[in-house]
Design a protein around this motif. Structure first.
Motif, mmCIF file in Angstrom:
data_model
loop_
_atom_site.group_PDB
_atom_site.id
_atom_site.type_symbol
_atom_site.label_atom_id
_atom_site.label_comp_id
_atom_site.label_asym_id
_atom_site.label_seq_id
_atom_site.Cartn_x
_atom_site.Cartn_y
_atom_site.Cartn_z
ATOM 1 N N HIS A 152 0.820 -1.207 0.000
ATOM 2 C CA HIS A 152 0.000 0.000 0.000
ATOM 3 C C HIS A 152 0.857 1.261 0.000
ATOM 4 C CE1 HIS A 152 -3.868 -1.988 1.691
ATOM 5 N NE2 HIS A 152 -3.057 -2.942 1.255
ATOM 6 N N LEU A 153 0.400 2.259 -0.737
ATOM 7 C CA LEU A 153 0.974 3.594 -0.675
ATOM 8 C C LEU A 153 0.212 4.380 0.379
ATOM 9 C CD1 LEU A 153 2.512 6.153 -1.608
ATOM 10 C CD2 LEU A 153 0.796 6.375 -3.444
ATOM 11 N N GLY A 154 0.906 4.787 1.448
ATOM 12 C CA GLY A 154 0.256 5.510 2.534
ATOM 13 C C GLY A 154 -0.092 6.937 2.152
ATOM 14 N N SER A 155 -1.069 7.475 2.861
ATOM 15 C CA SER A 155 -1.485 8.853 2.666
ATOM 16 C C SER A 155 -0.429 9.815 3.199
ATOM 17 C CB SER A 155 -2.812 9.079 3.405
ATOM 18 O OG SER A 155 -3.123 10.455 3.468
ATOM 19 N N MET A 156 -0.147 10.876 2.438
ATOM 20 C CA MET A 156 0.760 11.925 2.889
ATOM 21 C C MET A 156 0.135 13.281 2.591
ATOM 22 S SD MET A 156 4.509 10.423 1.811
ATOM 23 C CE MET A 156 3.975 9.687 0.243
ATOM 24 N N SER A 173 -0.606 -1.783 -4.628
ATOM 25 C CA SER A 173 -1.909 -2.447 -4.764
ATOM 26 C C SER A 173 -3.047 -1.540 -4.321
ATOM 27 C CB SER A 173 -1.941 -3.730 -3.928
ATOM 28 O OG SER A 173 -1.762 -3.431 -2.543
ATOM 29 N N ASP A 174 -2.766 -0.656 -3.355
ATOM 30 C CA ASP A 174 -3.785 0.222 -2.779
ATOM 31 C C ASP A 174 -3.180 1.600 -2.539
ATOM 32 O OD1 ASP A 174 -6.208 -1.714 -1.409
ATOM 33 O OD2 ASP A 174 -4.276 -2.686 -1.798
ATOM 34 N N SER A 175 -4.027 2.631 -2.612
ATOM 35 C CA SER A 175 -3.567 3.983 -2.296
ATOM 36 C C SER A 175 -4.703 4.744 -1.620
ATOM 37 C CB SER A 175 -3.096 4.715 -3.559
ATOM 38 O OG SER A 175 -4.192 4.981 -4.415
ATOM 39 N N MET A 210 2.645 -1.217 4.228
ATOM 40 C CA MET A 210 2.404 0.131 3.719
ATOM 41 C C MET A 210 3.708 0.907 3.718
ATOM 42 S SD MET A 210 -0.160 3.111 5.180
ATOM 43 C CE MET A 210 -1.648 2.367 4.456
ATOM 44 N N LEU A 211 3.967 1.598 2.611
ATOM 45 C CA LEU A 211 5.097 2.497 2.482
ATOM 46 C C LEU A 211 4.574 3.896 2.185
ATOM 47 C CD1 LEU A 211 6.037 -0.443 1.364
ATOM 48 C CD2 LEU A 211 7.978 0.802 0.434
ATOM 49 N N ALA A 212 5.298 4.896 2.632
ATOM 50 C CA ALA A 212 4.916 6.269 2.313
ATOM 51 C C ALA A 212 6.146 7.092 1.960
ATOM 52 C CB ALA A 212 4.144 6.894 3.472
ATOM 53 N N ARG A 213 6.979 7.411 2.963
ATOM 54 C CA ARG A 213 8.104 8.321 2.725
ATOM 55 C C ARG A 213 9.096 7.797 1.688
ATOM 56 N NH1 ARG A 213 10.926 9.430 7.970
ATOM 57 N NH2 ARG A 213 10.056 7.425 8.579
ATOM 58 N N GLU A 214 9.242 6.464 1.593
ATOM 59 C CA GLU A 214 10.166 5.919 0.602
ATOM 60 C C GLU A 214 9.740 6.301 -0.812
ATOM 61 O OE1 GLU A 214 13.519 3.876 -0.837
ATOM 62 O OE2 GLU A 214 12.989 4.647 1.156
ATOM 63 N N ALA A 215 8.419 6.457 -1.012
ATOM 64 C CA ALA A 215 7.913 6.820 -2.336
ATOM 65 C C ALA A 215 8.287 8.247 -2.726
ATOM 66 C CB ALA A 215 6.394 6.651 -2.381
#
Length: 294
Positions: A4-8, A24-26, A234-239
């Motif tokens: 999952h791409l976390g909300s930022m 897969s999810d955002s 879930m990943l966020a900041r790496e993106a």
């Protein structure tokens, strides 16, 4: 395994979400349900245009059951008026965002110590069959919450709901409490992972994961019998640094090879996506500030 791409905040607009291939999810940014119920212009923040292969979630913050029912009514009105946005997979209640403004009004991680209230909010959101429902949590509001095991009281309530309603498909846990800084180490919190995974809930683990090696390190803390409850990560900041991080983890997990983009290609693709559905100016400014490739 889902990735999952976390909300930022002021970053995860449609163009950024679509840029993150392999997710897969955002999630949209965290939206105030009060504003969604009372203000028409807030619905402009919901930019769920099509993204092939990616399930899109609206992420909302509230502490009022009545707002949940009014929000669901308004959502159907919005989709009828803007059918091009009818690509919403689920609604996620945010009990994780450490914003002092949310905590001050009893929302976000302030809700973790109120399991009955959270259960009632989730039950209200489940009074429809079109959208899946999820929740994002932290280990607690503060260290005292962690010591008093507040999250485990809440997980017991969520487990009861999940047993009765399979539309509760996503319990995301950021493995820090709300007063821990983003730069603090995750290692000391890994001791909670196996107990978190012992509940019969579809868990998505967030925090400290940037690649497949980090995922393997995390999974070592979970017993074989509990691994079945880990639905994804879930990943966020790496993106922000590397929108292809989702592809790289997928490649490693599935032993496949996908051509990755260079930073110039990523920037060019993002600019083209912004032409299709232009984000608000604050999104563009924040992405340029936070992302080296922009």
């Amino acid at each position: 395994m889902e990735i999952h791409l976390g909300s930022m905040e002021n970053i995860t607009c449609w163009a950024f979400r679509k840029l993150c291939k392999g997710a897969s999810d955002s999630y949209t940014g965290v939206l105030s349900m009060t504003n969604l119920v009372k203000r028409t212009n807030t619905w402009e923040e919901i930019d769920t245009y099509p993204i092939e292969g990616q399930r899109q979630w609206i992420q909302v913050a509230t502490s009022k059951e009545i707002e949940c029912s009014k929000f669901l009514e308004k959502l159907e009105e919005e989709i009828k008026e803007h059918p091009e946005k009818d690509n919403i997979y689920g609604i996620q209640l945010n009990c994780s965002c450490p914003s002092p403004n949310l905590i001050r009004i009893g929302q976000g991680p302030a809700l973790i110590k109120r399991p009955t209230k959270v259960a009632n909010l989730i039950k209200e959101l489940l009074k429809q069959n079109k959208y899946k429902v999820g929740i994002k949590l932290r280990l607690g509001l503060n260290e005292m919450d962690v010591k008093n095991r507040k999250i485990f009281n809440l997980l017991k309530e969520l487990e009861k709901i999940a047993k009765e309603n399979t539309n509760l498909t996503n319990v995301t846990i950021h493995i820090k409490h709300a007063q821990e800084s983003s730069s603090s180490d995750y290692d000391k919190n890994y001791i909670f992972l196996n107990e978190l995974a012992s509940y019969n809930l579809p868990l998505v683990i967030n925090g400290g994961i940037t690649n497949s090696e980090d995922l393997a390190k995390l999974m070592k803390h979970i017993s074989p019998e509990n691994k079945k409850n880990i639905k994804g990560i879930m990943l966020a900041r790496e993106a922000l640094k590397n929108p292809d991080c989702f592809l790289e983890i997928n490649n490693s997990l599935n032993k496949i090879s996908t051509i990755k983009r260079n930073l110039s290609e990523i920037k060019s693709e993002f600019n083209e996506l912004c032409k299709q559905h232009s984000p608000r100016a604050i999104y563009i400014a924040t992405i340029k500030e936070k992302c080296s490739w922009a």
